[in-house]
Design a protein around this motif. Structure first.
Motif, short mmCIF file in Angstrom:
data_model
loop_
_atom_site.label_atom_id
_atom_site.label_comp_id
_atom_site.label_asym_id
_atom_site.label_seq_id
_atom_site.Cartn_x
_atom_site.Cartn_y
_atom_site.Cartn_z
N ALA A 79 0.83 -1.21 0.00
CA ALA A 79 0.00 0.00 0.00
C ALA A 79 0.86 1.26 0.00
O ALA A 79 2.04 1.22 0.34
N SER B 203 0.58 5.46 1.21
CA SER B 203 -0.10 6.59 1.84
C SER B 203 0.60 7.86 1.36
O SER B 203 1.80 8.02 1.58
N LEU C 96 -2.34 1.60 6.49
CA LEU C 96 -2.53 2.86 5.78
C LEU C 96 -2.50 3.98 6.82
O LEU C 96 -3.20 3.89 7.84
N THR D 157 -4.74 7.25 -0.23
CA THR D 157 -4.19 5.91 0.00
C THR D 157 -4.49 5.04 -1.21
O THR D 157 -5.52 5.21 -1.87
N GLU E 146 -4.12 0.82 -2.48
CA GLU E 146 -3.75 -0.57 -2.21
C GLU E 146 -3.38 -1.19 -3.55
O GLU E 146 -4.08 -1.00 -4.55
#
Length: 185
Positions: A91, A93, A133, A140, A142
């Motif tokens: 992920a 951020s 996250l 954000t 994924e």
């Protein structure tokens, strides 16, 4: 990340085979402003409940709209490189100007364990990746790795975006320019 390390007059910059020295290269690219992201992944094989891993990155970009692809550059042999080689889900951020402390924390050389880095951090778990996250991030994403390309001392990790969100975070983006974190304005 790029830092500016000027050569002393007594020690001239040594060029690579291509003709440019590391100092010249770093100095030139330090003039390029980049956004700052926190790349995270969950390592299910580390310990009984797994372990979260994170790194600060400025070499992150959108690659394609159809399909939605992004790319991050990770140092060969780093903890994140080793994890993303066997764990396809991770992920990103996008850090806000108020999250400079997170950028610094996850960019430290010789840093403490990843477990301690996440210890007092506000996170939510990604539904598709189980990766942490950062709460308060501007956006954000994924991701699932689709391709890895070795490029010098880094690996370019190209991934499909499985989910994207833009929470109502306050402030502008955190940026990196001339070897320092900066804010717009």
């Amino acid at each position: 990340m790029f830092t500016t390390t000027p050569s002393s007059p007594a020690e001239p910059a040594v060029p690579h085979a291509g003709g440019v020295s590391e100092d010249e290269f770093r100095t030139a690219l330090s003039r390029f402003t980049a956004g700052v992201v926190l790349v995270t992944a969950h390592d299910p094989e580390e310990g009984p409940r797994g372990e979260d891993v994170g790194m600060t990155a400025t070499a992150f970009m959108s690659v394609s709209l159809d399909p939605p692809l992004v790319m991050v550059s990770v140092r060969n042999g780093s903890r994140m490189d080793e994890l993303l080689e066997r764990q396809p889900h991770w992920a990103v951020s996008v850090l806000s100007e108020g999250q400079r402390h997170l950028a610094g924390r996850f960019a430290m050389k010789g840093r403490i364990s990843d477990k301690l880095l996440f210890q007092d951090m506000s996170v939510v778990r990604g539904e598709h990746t189980d990766a942490p996250l950062a709460v308060g991030a501007l956006a954000t994403l994924e991701c699932r790795t689709e391709q890895r390309v070795t490029a010098g001392d880094h690996t370019l990790v190209v991934a499909r975006v499985l989910a994207a969100a833009a929470p109502a975070a306050e402030g502008g983006p955190l940026t990196y320019f001339r070897g320092r974190y900066r804010t717009l304005g």
